[in-house]
Write a protein that holds these residues in place. Sequence first.
Motif, mmCIF file in Angstrom:
data_model
loop_
_atom_site.group_PDB
_atom_site.id
_atom_site.type_symbol
_atom_site.label_atom_id
_atom_site.label_comp_id
_atom_site.label_asym_id
_atom_site.label_seq_id
_atom_site.Cartn_x
_atom_site.Cartn_y
_atom_site.Cartn_z
ATOM 1 N N ASP A 275 32.486 -9.077 12.355
ATOM 2 C CA ASP A 275 34.043 -9.675 12.484
ATOM 3 C C ASP A 275 34.720 -9.288 11.233
ATOM 4 O O ASP A 275 35.822 -9.073 11.455
ATOM 5 C CB ASP A 275 33.729 -11.222 12.569
ATOM 6 N N ILE A 276 33.955 -9.039 10.051
ATOM 7 C CA ILE A 276 34.437 -8.487 8.749
ATOM 8 C C ILE A 276 34.770 -7.149 8.955
ATOM 9 O O ILE A 276 35.842 -6.469 8.556
ATOM 10 C CB ILE A 276 33.937 -9.126 7.591
ATOM 11 N N ARG A 277 33.588 -6.352 9.136
ATOM 12 C CA ARG A 277 33.471 -4.831 9.002
ATOM 13 C C ARG A 277 34.725 -4.573 9.990
ATOM 14 O O ARG A 277 35.283 -3.330 9.760
ATOM 15 C CB ARG A 277 31.986 -4.369 9.488
ATOM 16 N N ASN A 278 34.868 -4.915 11.307
ATOM 17 C CA ASN A 278 36.014 -4.258 12.078
ATOM 18 C C ASN A 278 37.365 -5.184 11.869
ATOM 19 O O ASN A 278 38.238 -4.793 12.679
ATOM 20 C CB ASN A 278 35.425 -4.774 13.530
ATOM 21 N N ALA A 279 37.367 -6.086 11.007
ATOM 22 C CA ALA A 279 38.685 -6.480 10.746
ATOM 23 C C ALA A 279 39.842 -5.561 10.358
ATOM 24 O O ALA A 279 39.381 -4.720 9.281
ATOM 25 C CB ALA A 279 38.737 -7.717 9.785
ATOM 26 N N ASP A 280 40.857 -5.315 10.880
ATOM 27 C CA ASP A 280 41.810 -4.626 10.327
ATOM 28 C C ASP A 280 42.320 -4.545 8.772
ATOM 29 O O ASP A 280 42.727 -3.824 8.213
ATOM 30 C CB ASP A 280 43.334 -4.786 11.042
ATOM 31 N N PHE A 281 42.141 -6.063 8.254
ATOM 32 C CA PHE A 281 42.515 -6.073 6.898
ATOM 33 C C PHE A 281 41.442 -5.933 5.908
ATOM 34 O O PHE A 281 41.730 -6.161 4.755
ATOM 35 C CB PHE A 281 43.166 -7.670 6.731
ATOM 36 N N TYR A 282 40.056 -5.453 6.413
ATOM 37 C CA TYR A 282 38.972 -5.239 5.512
ATOM 38 C C TYR A 282 39.009 -4.118 5.184
ATOM 39 O O TYR A 282 39.069 -3.078 5.892
ATOM 40 C CB TYR A 282 37.839 -5.670 6.339
ATOM 41 N N HIS A 283 39.303 -3.687 4.047
ATOM 42 C CA HIS A 283 39.460 -2.176 3.185
ATOM 43 C C HIS A 283 38.449 -1.784 2.705
ATOM 44 O O HIS A 283 38.221 -0.338 2.228
ATOM 45 C CB HIS A 283 40.652 -2.458 2.277
ATOM 46 N N GLY A 284 37.157 -2.442 2.795
ATOM 47 C CA GLY A 284 36.175 -1.612 1.941
ATOM 48 C C GLY A 284 35.971 -1.511 0.505
ATOM 49 O O GLY A 284 36.754 -2.295 -0.126
ATOM 50 N N LEU A 285 35.432 -0.514 0.119
ATOM 51 C CA LEU A 285 35.392 -0.374 -1.469
ATOM 52 C C LEU A 285 36.323 0.525 -2.296
ATOM 53 O O LEU A 285 36.158 1.447 -2.573
ATOM 54 C CB LEU A 285 33.905 0.419 -1.751
ATOM 55 N N ILE A 286 37.612 -0.078 -1.777
ATOM 56 C CA ILE A 286 38.691 0.608 -2.345
ATOM 57 C C ILE A 286 38.792 -0.039 -3.810
ATOM 58 O O ILE A 286 38.864 -1.224 -4.042
ATOM 59 C CB ILE A 286 40.078 0.429 -1.552
ATOM 60 N N PRO A 287 39.620 0.775 -4.620
ATOM 61 C CA PRO A 287 39.794 0.294 -6.156
ATOM 62 C C PRO A 287 41.066 -0.455 -6.181
ATOM 63 O O PRO A 287 41.746 -0.377 -5.042
ATOM 64 C CB PRO A 287 39.780 1.705 -6.953
ATOM 65 N N LYS A 288 41.075 -1.033 -7.168
ATOM 66 C CA LYS A 288 42.165 -2.143 -7.457
ATOM 67 C C LYS A 288 43.542 -1.381 -7.376
ATOM 68 O O LYS A 288 44.392 -1.913 -6.664
ATOM 69 C CB LYS A 288 42.114 -2.909 -8.752
ATOM 70 N N THR A 289 43.569 -0.241 -7.690
ATOM 71 C CA THR A 289 44.862 0.512 -7.980
ATOM 72 C C THR A 289 45.119 0.678 -6.299
ATOM 73 O O THR A 289 46.404 0.547 -6.071
ATOM 74 C CB THR A 289 44.487 1.897 -8.541
#
Length: 424
Positions: free
Chosen positions: A51-65
């Motif tokens: 449910d998290i992995r496929n959530a549109d607002f989950y962006h994975g390991l992106i940096p703070k920038t």
Amino acid sequence: MASSIGDPSKVKYRIQSTTSGTKKFKKTKEGASVEDKKDETKDDEGSITDDIRNADFYHGLIPKTDAEALLKKEGDFVLRKTEHNTGVIVLCISVRVDAEKVKHFVINTDAAKNYFIDVAHKETTVSNLINFYKTTKNPLSAASGAKLRKAVERPPWAINHDAIFIMKKLGQGAFGEVYLAEYVSEKGREKVAVKTMKGEASRDARNKFLKEARMMRKYDHKNVVRILGVAVHEHPLMIAMECCEGGAMSSYLKKNGKTMPMKEKNRFVAEAAEGLSYLEKQQCIHRDIAARNCLLSGKNNTVKISDFGMSDDKAILHDDTLEKVPVKWLAPETLQDRIYSLKSDVWAFGVLVWEIYSNGAEPYPGLSRLQTRAKIVLTDYRMKMPDDTPAEITKIVTQSWDKVPDKRPAISAVLPDLKKLADK
């Protein structure tokens, strides 16, 4: 976003990023409190649920920038992974508090596997935790006043791992392996080159890897390698780029240089200059212009500038490290004072042109890195262009190797003459 696309039967193997397996691709535990993670930094199977992995607002390991750039209005938020301490990957919510500030809140878990930001409120899932704060309008912390209003969806460049099918290894990159792969999207299937990031890489290396992707996303030109997307949900991190099946220009020159028509060499120079002129206008200091970083694409071997791992968009860059830098392509001011600029790229372009007419030979033949540096800095030495080099080219290279950076021509200024020569 696709979740189960592609045809594994048509490929040799596929990187399995959603199951545990070899140490090489084993994942890192997150979602747990920092105290619980002393011996569990290599296994995150239980925390990133579907449910998290496929959530549109989950962006994975992106940096703070990257996260902060996506948050435009107060209350905009994303869920992402971040490295809380060395080797400890955690889930975090990034939310814009006001026009000036973005706050980042680590999601912890207790012994009963309940999720919380503030111990005063816990939920059994991350989704429930986010929904609680979004619906109640409670601040994530009293001190910050940060409230969740609108979830920001993943941008088009954020792609899923299971849209990429590895076909074969092409080589080794600065951060990990490079593969030929098939990328499956709504537009269909296409061959791509995929750069991977080692799972055990440091935060600094990971940020440099993702900075390269961020730089490439800005550019759209026929003579610059195009990025298709970045997969950051799982390990290994991947950058998917257009496939240039002709390979590196350096290899092509070594193999075919002696039999290449002069017209083709002139075209190589003009196309490289077109790509670099475009980057010059974008204020991109490439810092690693060389034949090995020019790729050849399509039936006509169109030249594409690639490898933005060292690139920056600052007007002038000072970098004290020269350990891994290819000395034989560096300008005098870089060798002496560690200064990079658009004008140091002009110098490197001159060396690239020498490579083209020298059939892919190594610059400063017979000289070591140290000897090359000494000859350039102490004796003002310049290489001689091969005898059959067109006079117009020799003149441009001579100008490009002026000791005074400001006297070197902008690549955009010499481009018309180079294109005219290539069209003869």
